[in-house]
Scaffold this active site. Structure first.
Site, PDB file in Angstrom:
ATOM      1  CE  LYS A  65       1.720  -1.819  -0.675  1.00 40.70           C
ATOM      2  NZ  LYS A  65       2.350  -0.360  -1.082  1.00 40.70           N
ATOM      3  CG  ASP A 101       1.522   2.581   0.992  1.00 40.83           C
ATOM      4  OD1 ASP A 101       2.126   2.735   1.992  1.00 40.83           O
ATOM      5  OD2 ASP A 101       1.383   1.875   0.320  1.00 40.83           O
TER       6      ASP A 101
END
Length: 276
Positions: A65, A101
């Site tokens: 990420k 997210d």
């Protein structure tokens, strides 16, 4: 047929292919989602292939990420703020980095968990890409106080510095952790402690360290970690990571297709895959 991918360190545990392929079918979209297990050295080539006209984009998960960020052309506000990307969108060969997210966590907490963290004291465990998204979402929601703990303190300090423009994050020492958890209303675990096949059965906290109202653990495999079992037994509200997974995936799907995501279909597919 269009393609979308998950860029992961390990693709054996993920529910995302089942979830997204069910959504593509429900939408009548000629598209297919596939999970790719990539070593760090393979990431740049995999990201470059996302520029192909037949590719919608990708999701990104542990451990890529943060590493994927410099490989992209533009970043959304949430991706810039967190320094972490979990969704890549191909716009005519240019790659946009997004962080769904953050929105997925907050939607799960409010809609499924029935909990609004505004004005509350919160403790966050972990300092990786998911922790950055959760911290960003919590700061934007107006929490009264947010503290972060990570076994590697420098990573916690790096998170606090990165999100400094959005609010203050206090970094906790090991000696402070138990007392601050007990005084907090909400505890969020973003570490891998308790994850199936990794540290299953373990808890990131001592048995007597629980908050006052709710525990959220973003792990969804197993559905109830040791931490959640202890919290539930103590009468606290609990939530695992499945709702966050579904909502972040729904946000990603809409970015790729421009269509409203069939959330109920995605949740049912994720639950079926988890049960299997």
């Amino acid at each position: 047929m269009k393609r979308a991918f998950l860029l992961a360190g390990s693709a054996s545990y993920t529910l995302s292919p089942a979830m997204h392929n069910a959504a593509f079918r429900a939408l009548g979209a000629r598209a297919h989602y596939e999970a790719l297990a990539l070593a760090a050295a393979e990431l740049p080539e995999a990201v470059a292939r996302l520029r192909d006209p037949g590719c919608l984009g990708a999701n990104v998960t542990i451990p890529h990420k943060l590493a994927v960020v410099p490989l992209l052309d533009t970043l959304s506000e949430a991706a810039r703020a967190t320094g972490a990307v979990n969704t890549i969108v191909n716009r005519g060969g240019a790659l946009e980095g997004h962080n769904t997210d953050a929105a997925g966590f907050m939607r799960a907490l409010k809609e499924d968990g029935g909990y609004d963290p505004a004005g509350q004291e919160v403790v966050l465990l972990g300092a990786g890409g998911s922790a950055r998204a959760v911290a960003y979402a919590l700061l934007r929601s107006g929490v009264a106080r947010l503290a972060v703990y990570n076994r590697t303190l420098e990573r916690a300090h790096a998170l606090a510095r990165a999100l400094g423009p959005y609010g203050e994050l206090e970094v906790l020492s090991p000696a402070q952790l138990k007392g601050r958890v007990r005084s907090a209303a909400l505890l969020v675990n973003t570490t891998s402690v308790g994850l199936s096949g990794v540290q299953e059965g373990a808890s990131p906290l001592p048995e007597d360290a629980l908050p006052r109202a709710m525990v959220c653990d973003i792990i969804y495999r197993p559905p109830q970690t040791t931490l959640l079992k202890r919290a539930s037994a103590a009468g606290l509200a609990v939530q695992n990571g499945l709702p966050m997974l579904v909502y972040q995936g729904a946000e990603a799907l809409t970015l790729w297709t421009g269509l409203p995501a069939p959330v109920a279909v995605m949740r049912a597919a994720a639950e079926a895959a988890l049960a299997a």
